[in-house]
Scaffold this active site. Structure first.
Site, PDB file in Angstrom:
ATOM      1  N   HIS A   1      -9.126   4.865  -2.377  1.00 53.09           N
ATOM      2  CA  HIS A   1      -8.327   4.807  -1.194  1.00 53.09           C
ATOM      3  C   HIS A   1      -9.503   5.470  -0.176  1.00 53.09           C
ATOM      4  O   HIS A   1     -10.387   5.903  -0.645  1.00 53.09           O
ATOM      5  CB  HIS A   1      -7.109   5.712  -1.211  1.00 53.09           C
ATOM      6  CG  HIS A   1      -5.940   4.579  -1.969  1.00 53.09           C
ATOM      7  ND1 HIS A   1      -4.870   4.295  -1.150  1.00 53.09           N
ATOM      8  CD2 HIS A   1      -5.853   3.994  -3.253  1.00 53.09           C
ATOM      9  CE1 HIS A   1      -4.124   3.586  -1.887  1.00 53.09           C
ATOM     10  NE2 HIS A   1      -4.915   3.345  -3.309  1.00 53.09           N
TER      11      HIS A   1
ATOM     12  N   ASP B   1       0.868  -1.203   0.051  1.00 51.50           N
ATOM     13  CA  ASP B   1       0.022  -0.045   0.117  1.00 51.50           C
ATOM     14  C   ASP B   1       0.870   1.061  -0.010  1.00 51.50           C
ATOM     15  O   ASP B   1       1.825   1.291   0.955  1.00 51.50           O
ATOM     16  CB  ASP B   1      -0.906   0.053   1.230  1.00 51.50           C
ATOM     17  CG  ASP B   1      -2.095   0.867   1.335  1.00 51.50           C
ATOM     18  OD1 ASP B   1      -2.458   1.462   0.123  1.00 51.50           O
ATOM     19  OD2 ASP B   1      -2.316   1.439   2.351  1.00 51.50           O
TER      20      ASP B   1
ATOM     21  N   SER C   1     -13.068   4.377   4.357  1.00 52.88           N
ATOM     22  CA  SER C   1     -13.492   3.827   5.673  1.00 52.88           C
ATOM     23  C   SER C   1     -14.661   4.568   5.844  1.00 52.88           C
ATOM     24  O   SER C   1     -14.849   5.743   5.519  1.00 52.88           O
ATOM     25  CB  SER C   1     -12.679   3.858   6.890  1.00 52.88           C
ATOM     26  OG  SER C   1     -11.829   3.029   6.887  1.00 52.88           O
TER      27      SER C   1
ATOM     28  N   HIS D   1      -7.887   9.939   3.546  1.00 52.66           N
ATOM     29  CA  HIS D   1      -7.555   8.871   4.638  1.00 52.66           C
ATOM     30  C   HIS D   1      -7.990   9.246   5.930  1.00 52.66           C
ATOM     31  O   HIS D   1      -7.976  10.496   6.250  1.00 52.66           O
ATOM     32  CB  HIS D   1      -5.990   8.703   4.575  1.00 52.66           C
ATOM     33  CG  HIS D   1      -5.480   7.950   3.444  1.00 52.66           C
ATOM     34  ND1 HIS D   1      -4.619   8.551   2.504  1.00 52.66           N
ATOM     35  CD2 HIS D   1      -5.734   6.751   2.780  1.00 52.66           C
ATOM     36  CE1 HIS D   1      -4.384   7.697   1.075  1.00 52.66           C
ATOM     37  NE2 HIS D   1      -5.020   6.593   1.620  1.00 52.66           N
TER      38      HIS D   1
ATOM     39  N   ILE E   1      -9.509  -0.191   3.216  1.00 55.13           N
ATOM     40  CA  ILE E   1     -10.019   0.024   4.452  1.00 55.13           C
ATOM     41  C   ILE E   1      -9.138  -0.276   5.404  1.00 55.13           C
ATOM     42  O   ILE E   1      -8.636  -1.225   5.489  1.00 55.13           O
ATOM     43  CB  ILE E   1     -11.303  -0.855   4.532  1.00 55.13           C
ATOM     44  CG1 ILE E   1     -12.416  -0.493   3.690  1.00 55.13           C
ATOM     45  CG2 ILE E   1     -11.896  -0.724   5.991  1.00 55.13           C
ATOM     46  CD1 ILE E   1     -13.574  -1.317   3.490  1.00 55.13           C
ATOM     47  N   ASP E   2      -8.807   0.773   6.102  1.00 50.47           N
ATOM     48  CA  ASP E   2      -7.918   0.602   7.263  1.00 50.47           C
ATOM     49  C   ASP E   2      -8.331   1.140   8.818  1.00 50.47           C
ATOM     50  O   ASP E   2      -8.691   0.648   9.657  1.00 50.47           O
ATOM     51  CB  ASP E   2      -6.603   1.471   6.882  1.00 50.47           C
ATOM     52  CG  ASP E   2      -5.641   1.108   7.930  1.00 50.47           C
ATOM     53  OD1 ASP E   2      -5.668   0.356   8.968  1.00 50.47           O
ATOM     54  OD2 ASP E   2      -4.225   1.736   7.949  1.00 50.47           O
TER      55      ASP E   2
HETATM   56  P1  13P Z   1      -8.967   4.618   5.314  1.00 52.91           P
HETATM   57  O1  13P Z   1      -8.139   5.671   6.366  1.00 52.91           O
HETATM   58  O2  13P Z   1     -10.123   5.406   5.083  1.00 52.91           O
HETATM   59  O3  13P Z   1      -9.299   3.241   6.029  1.00 52.91           O
HETATM   60  O4  13P Z   1      -8.230   4.467   3.912  1.00 52.91           O
HETATM   61  C1  13P Z   1      -7.027   3.415   4.090  1.00 52.91           C
HETATM   62  C2  13P Z   1      -6.431   3.556   2.729  1.00 52.91           C
HETATM   63  O5  13P Z   1      -6.755   4.108   1.692  1.00 52.91           O
HETATM   64  C3  13P Z   1      -5.404   2.686   2.610  1.00 52.91           C
HETATM   65  O6  13P Z   1      -4.446   2.797   1.549  1.00 52.91           O
HETATM   66  O1  G3H Z   2      -3.324   4.834   3.550  1.00 55.30           O
HETATM   67  C1  G3H Z   2      -2.672   4.808   4.539  1.00 55.30           C
HETATM   68  C2  G3H Z   2      -3.018   3.453   5.380  1.00 55.30           C
HETATM   69  O2  G3H Z   2      -4.193   3.621   6.157  1.00 55.30           O
HETATM   70  C3  G3H Z   2      -1.694   3.052   6.050  1.00 55.30           C
HETATM   71  O3  G3H Z   2      -1.519   3.756   7.082  1.00 55.30           O
HETATM   72  O4  G3H Z   2       1.092   4.312   6.893  1.00 55.30           O
HETATM   73  O5  G3H Z   2      -0.302   4.431   9.049  1.00 55.30           O
HETATM   74  O6  G3H Z   2       0.218   2.339   8.011  1.00 55.30           O
HETATM   75  P1  G3H Z   2      -0.030   3.783   7.831  1.00 55.30           P
HETATM   76 ZN    ZN Z   3      -4.696   4.684   0.725  1.00 53.40          ZN
END
Ligand code: 13P
Ligand code: G3H
Ligand code: ZN
Length: 307
Positions: free
Chosen positions: A209, A82, A212, A178, A253-254
């Site tokens: 992206h 990612d 969520s 994000h 989705i993260d």
């Molecule tokens: P969210 O922060 O909306 O979950 O997006 C995650 C994402 O785009 C990871 O690449």
């Molecule tokens: O788009 C970003 C993802 O939510 C990953 O986040 O870089 O904190 O692992 P991170």
């Molecule tokens: Zn992303």
């Protein structure tokens, strides 16, 4: 079954009017929760790892956990990088056995984004790995307004970008961002841009992206048990479902997983102040991640029964 690429997943998703969930993973409980949901719903899965996740968990551990998920579930699972921000990182992930990498050069000028994305695609394709790239900027809509699309993806650029880079999927900016605080005003995606992009790239998989939905159940749980996330808001689920019916084949989705885990742990510890066995709070957190992912698969992505 070994790890798979997303090629076949996206072809089926495009034709079937659904999307595959791409869930960010850092640890065993999150992976298990997602995979248990996938098994119960017979859904293909994309498990994605950011550079931050690589550093946090060490790739050697994450790789083994993802391989265990494949062995345990028998599902088609794609291991995806990612937001790779350099050729070197993408190359490392291809060499480490990822089946898909994202080169995110969206902050670079158009020509440089093409040049870097093409270089990654050439390296990855020669090794059977697929590539996602990005055009447009997700957050900060008010910054760098250079044309009528602002920071959103300009549909006039997508054909040239895809044909010159040879990438396999394209992340576009249509109003998602994000994190857990996505909209100041109306929560509305630019479906006009998505439709224009897909008219110019018929049959080509689009990625969203920042998708969520920030379940208010977990925002309230966090706020009730010692957290402070007032005003957290996400993308309405019906808009994601609509995007999945169109050309969007991958939905990232993260934050929702983070909210489910953090809310559950906060509540458990507040209600059991003497408990100090991590399994007691990580177990319910894993269960709630599973329930959340089942809901996404069935009610938002539409990929249940597609494995
Ligand atoms: P969210 O922060 O909306 O979950 O997006 C995650 C994402 O785009 C990871 O690449
Ligand atoms: O788009 C970003 C993802 O939510 C990953 O986040 O870089 O904190 O692992 P991170
Ligand atoms: Zn992303």
């Amino acid at each position: 079954m070994p790890l798979t690429t997303s090629k076949e997943m996206f072809a089926k998703a495009y034709d079937g009017g659904y999307a595959v969930g791409a869930f960010n993973v850092n640890n065993m409980e999150t992976i298990q929760g997602i995979v248990e949901a996938g098994v119960e719903c017979r859904s293909p899965l994309i498990l994605q790892v950011s550079n931050g996740a690589r550093k946090y968990a060490k790739m050697v551990y994450l790789k083994k956990l993802v391989e265990a998920a494949v062995e345990d579930s028998g599902l088609p699972i794609c291991l995806h990088l990612d937001h790779g921000d350099s050729f070197e990182l993408c190359k490392q992930c291809v060499d480490d056995g990822f089946t898909s990498v994202m080169i995110d050069a969206s902050k670079l000028p158009f020509d440089q984004n093409i040049e870097l994305s093409k270089k990654v695609a050439e390296y990855a394709h020669a090794r059977g790995v697929v590539v996602e790239a990005e055009l447009g900027t997700l957050a900060g809509v008010e910054e760098h307004v250079s044309n009528k699309y602002g920071c959103f993806t300009n549909p006039d650029e997508v054909e040239e970008f895809v044909s010159k880079t040879g990438v396999d999927s394209l992340a576009i900016a249509i109003g998602t961002s994000h994190g857990a605080f996505k909209f100041k005003g109306e929560a509305k995606l630019r479906f006009d841009i998505l439709e224009e992009v897909s008219e110019r790239l018929p049959g080509f998989p689009i990625v969203l992206h920042g998708s969520s939905s920030v379940p208010q159940e977990y925002v309230q749980m966090i706020n009730e048990f010692g957290g402070a996330m007032p005003g957290a808001i996400g993308v309405p689920e019906d808009q994601l479902r609509q995007a999945a019916r169109l050309a969007v084949c991958k939905i990232n989705i993260d934050s929702d997983l983070r909210l489910a885990m953090t809310g559950t742990i906060r509540k458990y510890l507040a209600e059991h102040p003497a408990e100090f066995d991590p399994r007691k709070y990580l177990g319910p957190a894993r269960e709630n991640i599973k329930q959340l992912v089942k809901h996404k698969i069935v009610d938002v992505l539409g990929c249940d029964g597609k494995a």
